[in-house]
Structures are given as structure tokens and as C-alpha cells.
Design an enzyme around this catalytic site. Structure first.
Site, PDB file in Angstrom:
ATOM      1  CG  HIS A 189      -1.754  -1.099   1.192  1.00 15.55           C
ATOM      2  ND1 HIS A 189      -3.025  -1.473   0.898  1.00 15.55           N
ATOM      3  CD2 HIS A 189      -1.565  -2.297   2.084  1.00 15.55           C
ATOM      4  CE1 HIS A 189      -3.371  -2.815   0.972  1.00 15.55           C
ATOM      5  NE2 HIS A 189      -2.650  -3.451   1.957  1.00 15.55           N
ATOM      6  CB  SER A 215      13.210  22.759 -15.072  1.00 15.47           C
ATOM      7  OG  SER A 215      12.525  23.627 -15.076  1.00 15.47           O
ATOM      8  CE  LYS A 217      11.807  19.391 -11.143  1.00 15.98           C
ATOM      9  NZ  LYS A 217      10.529  20.015 -11.653  1.00 15.98           N
ATOM     10  CD  GLU A 231       8.416  12.463 -15.671  1.00 18.00           C
ATOM     11  OE1 GLU A 231       7.551  13.483 -14.623  1.00 18.00           O
ATOM     12  OE2 GLU A 231       9.194  13.325 -16.427  1.00 18.00           O
TER      13      GLU A 231
END
Ligand code: ARG
Length: 460
Positions: free
Chosen positions: A170, A291, A297, A304
Site C-alpha cells: 500500500h 527544467s 531540477k 515518465e
């Protein structure tokens, strides 16, 4: 006005001559473009020519056409293959599909005798053959790339055999485990994917030529000879099924879909582990981007994109299943729409596997942070309850009293949690996270890679 349009249409569309007999009107140019598949089925030109060579040899051997003609056609086909390979001939949209493009190129090369090639054959069994030849080859490739990813995983597992971190259920910290145990779980998924391709190979490995349009042919063909020269394991048993069956394509895309499911799960974990909140891993710079506005970043783009491309491959599967649903026997032009989904799922899956293999190889694990996360005392809750149960307290009761301690209830019980190493080592049975068990998994996995030929062959 109307007439003018029709003349123009006729002039633009019957270059192949297959409309010569039956049609009095040319094809509407808009429809010609809509109908044409050359934009994507050109990818099958090698398989198409390979199939034609096997077919024409058989026609010659069976004296269905003169042997001299068969020889000239074969020679012509080889030279056409070379022309397409080297870009000396271009594919033409007005020639509808890969079959007609090759037929036309052959005619330009050797003249009217080329017309004998299409004896005892239809484009319906021809395209089924092309697709089967293509997927046979691609299956070899995708299996090799799958093993390559498994090799990358097993290397990480071996090199980090003593790294302990929390296992989750979980997405809540559950019990300490070895990182290798976690990585070997993915090894199992990709091994099943490999097995699935192996298993469906036998349903691809069926030679459909001889079925012709749908009912077979009136010539004394030798189907076995064709199958043997193309290295097929067997012949299709029913001509009507053979020209309309695309189950093997659906299966192939399903296999790709499940590979993507596994890649997507792995991607998601890597994304989570690489956040500052977790800090478990550092992804390799080579697979990340920055970024344009936030200098700090480093984004996990590769993961992704793999996660998102999974949706594309599922889409390809649904596209194909929906094409097949409700199709009456036998061949219907709907089946032309199978190519783009299968090419797309193949390309997407291969690219995702290769990117993931490279990325896995470059991951750096932050062992101290990972162990620290596994050292929170409540992760020992099960082990403490187990210890109480060993002292004779029924497990449910032990479970409740450890739960109460964690909730903060006062207790007179001595609560001496074991270390993560002790907890991991006490799970030593087959398949569990203890060191001996994980080493056994790794050795067995290496053995599997050796048996499946990976460790002896060049990685792709
Ligand atoms: N381009 C077609 C396909 O991909 C080839 C078969 C065409 N057969 C036909 N009767 N029109 O399925």
C-alpha cells in the site's frame, strides 16, 4: 465538369493495372490515398520478396510455370530487393500497397513474364505470410532485448546483495527487504514476458500460402516445399482461417502490452525513489532532463515517457481487437488496419526496453538513506509479534498487543526490536528475502540467461 474530374481521376490511379479488366472508371484520388497502405506496409518489402522467391521456386519445381521463367523471376526479385534496399526504386503511393509496388518494379525489370509470379496466390495469403515472417524475426529481437534488461537487473542485484531497504505494501513501509529481492521481482516479470513470446512463436510459425483468396488453388502446388524454404514449422490447416486470422498479431501486441505494464511499474517506482522525499536513488544524468526555468531540477523523463507510452501500446491492442471483432470470414480490408498498431507497439516496446536497460545500468543507490528508512522500529512489528507467538501467545493476540504498543498504549512488555539485517536474515526459505535465498535466485536467473542463449550472444 463531372466528366472532366473523372478523366483526371482515371489518369491518376490505375498505374498498377489491376483494375484493367473489371473497372470502367478510375479511382477517386481522395479514395486512392485512403485505400493505399504503402505508407506503412513498405516496411514488409523484404518479407514480401522473400515470400515471392519461395513461391516462384515452387511454381517452377512443380512445372506450374516454365522453369526458365521461374528462374528469371527469381533473379528479377533479387535485383528488385537490392534496388529497394539501396533506394534506387522509390515506393509509389499510386501503387496502393507493398505487393503491387514490388510487382510493378519486377515488371519494369523483366517485362511481362513477371505476370506469372501471381499464379496460385492472392494478396490475401501473401499479406498473411509477410506479417508472419516479419513477426517471427521481430520476436527474436524483442526476446533478446528483454534478456538484455534482465541482465542489467541481475547485475544490479548481484552488486547490491547486502543493501537493505523497506519493502512496501500500500506504499506504506512494511518490512525490511534486500534491494536485490525487489530487483529480482522485476526479473521474474520480464522472464515471464520472454516466455510469453516464446510460447506465442508457435502460433506465428504457420505458413499460410496456398490458401490464396480464401479457398485454396486449382494448381498442383507444394505447400511443404514453400514452408521448408521459408523455415516455417508447419502449414495452416484451413484456408479460410489462414487469410482471416490475426490472432497471432493480437497476441504479439498483448505480449508487448504486458511488457509495457511491467516497465511502467518499474518506471513509477524509480520516479518515486528518485524524489527528494525518498532519496533512495540517483538516476543517471544521461536519461534525465532539466527544467527550462528551475535550475535545481533533474527530471525523470525517461521513466515518465515509458509510463505514458504504455497507454499507446494498450491503445494498439484495443485497436486491433476492435478491428477483429465482428469481422465475417474471410479476408476483409479491415485487416489492412492491423499494420500500424503492430508496428507501433513493436517500436514503442523495443525502444522502451532499450532505454530502461541503459537507465537501470546507471542508477546509483543511496545505501545509507535506504537502510535508515528500513530501521524505523515499527518495521519490526511483525517480527516482535512472531517472537511472542513463538513463546506460546496466539498470533492474533500478539498482533493486537504489538499494535497497541505502536499506537502508544503503556505497556510493561520489553520491546527489543531486531535489526533490519536480523529481520531479513530470519527469512531464509526459498523465495524469501534472506541472503541465501536471493543468491539462489540470482544464480538461477543467470542460469536462465545462459540457457536462453543470452550470455553467449552479443547483447542488442
Ligand atoms: N494491403 C492489404 C492488407 O494489408 C493486402 C491484401 C489486400 N487484399 C485485397 N484483396 N485487397 O491487408
Amino acid at each position: 465538369m463531372m466528366e472532366e474530374q473523372q478523366t483526371e481521376t482515371a489518369a491518376t490511379t490505375d498505374s498498377s493495372g489491376i483494375r484493367k479488366g473489371r473497372f470502367s472508371e478510375g479511382m477517386d484520388p481522395l479514395f486512392a490515398g485512403f485505400n493505399a497502405s504503402i505508407g506503412f506496409d513498405r516496411r514488409l518489402f523484404r518479407e514480401d520478396i522473400q515470400g515471392s522467391i519461395a513461391h516462384v521456386r515452387m511454381l517452377g519445381a512443380q512445372k506450374i510455370i516454365p522453369t526458365d521463367d521461374a528462374d528469371r523471376i527469381e533473379e528479377g526479385l533479387r535485383s528488385v530487393l537490392d534496388d529497394f534496399e539501396k533506394g534506387r526504386i522509390e515506393f509509389r503511393e499510386d501503387l496502393e500497397d507493398v505487393h503491387i509496388n514490388i510487382e510493378e518494379a519486377l515488371k519494369n525489370k523483366i517485362g511481362e513474364v513477371s505476370g506469372r509470379l501471381h499464379t496460385a496466390r492472392s494478396r490475401n495469403d501473401q499479406i498473411a505470410l509477410d506479417l508472419r515472417l516479419f513477426l517471427k524475426n521481430q520476436s527474436v529481437l524483442i526476446k533478446k532485448v528483454l534478456l538484455g534488461l534482465n541482465w542489467a537487473l541481475i547485475e544490479k542485484a548481484r552488486n547490491h546483495i547486502d543493501l537493505i531497504f523497506p519493502g512496501y505494501t500500500h506504499l506504506q513501509r512494511a518490512q525490511p527487504v534486500r534491494l536485490s529481492q525487489h530487483l529480482m521481482a522485476y526479473f521474474e516479470m520480464f522472464r515471464r514476458d520472454w516466455e510469453r513470446f516464446v510460447d506465442s512463436d508457435k502460433r506465428i510459425d504457420v505458413m499460410p500460402l496456398g490458401s490464396a483468396a480464401l479457398a485454396g488453388v486449382t494448381f498442383p502446388i507444394d505447400r511443404k516445399m514453400v514452408a521448408e524454404s521459408l523455415k516455417f514449422a508447419g502449414l495452416s490447416r484451413n484456408s479460410m482461417d489462414a487469410v482471416s486470422d490475426r490472432d497471432f498479431v493480437a497476441e504479439f501486441i498483448f505480449n508487448c502490452s504486458l511488457v509495457m505494464t511491467h516497465l511502467s511499474r518499474l518506471s513509477e517506482e524509480l520516479i518515486i525513489w528518485s524524489t527528494s522525499e525518498f532519496g533512495f536513488i540517483e538516476l543517471p544524468d544521461a536519461y534525465c532532463s532539466g527544467s527550462s526555468i528551475m535550475p535545481q531540477k533533474k527530471n525523470p523523463d525517461a521513466c515518465e515517457l515509458i509510463r505514458a507510452k504504455t497507454g499507446r501500446v494498450y491503445g494498439d491492442l484495443i485497436t486491433l481487437l476492435t478491428i477483429l471483432k465482428g469481422l465475417p470470414l474471410t479476408y476483409n480490408k479491415d485487416l489492412q488496419e492491423d499494420k500500424e498498431p503492430v508496428f507501433d507497439s513493436l517500436d514503442t516496446t523495443l525502444a522502451s526496453l532499450r532505454v530502461m536497460s541503459g537507465l537501470v545500468g546507471g542508477i546509483k543507490f543511496n545505501a545509507a538513506i535506504m537502510l535508515e528508512a528500513a530501521s524505523a522500529p515499527y518495521l519490526a512489528a511483525t517480527d516482535v509479534a512472531d517472537a511472542m507467538a513463538r513463546q506460546g501467545i496466539p498470533f492474533r493476540e500478539a498482533h493486537a498487543s504489538v499494535g497497541a504498543i505502536i499506537r502508544g498504549e503503556p505497556t510493561n512488555k520489553r520491546f527489543n526490536p531486531p535489526t533490519p539485517e536480523e529481520m531479513v536474515e530470519s527469512r531464509c526459505q526459498e523465495g524469501a528475502t534472506g541472503k541465501r535465498s536471493v543468491i539462489r535466485q540470482i544464480e538461477e536467473g543467470e542460469d536462465f540467461l545462459r540457457r536462453s542463449g543470452y550470455l553467449n550472444s552479443e547483447a542488442d
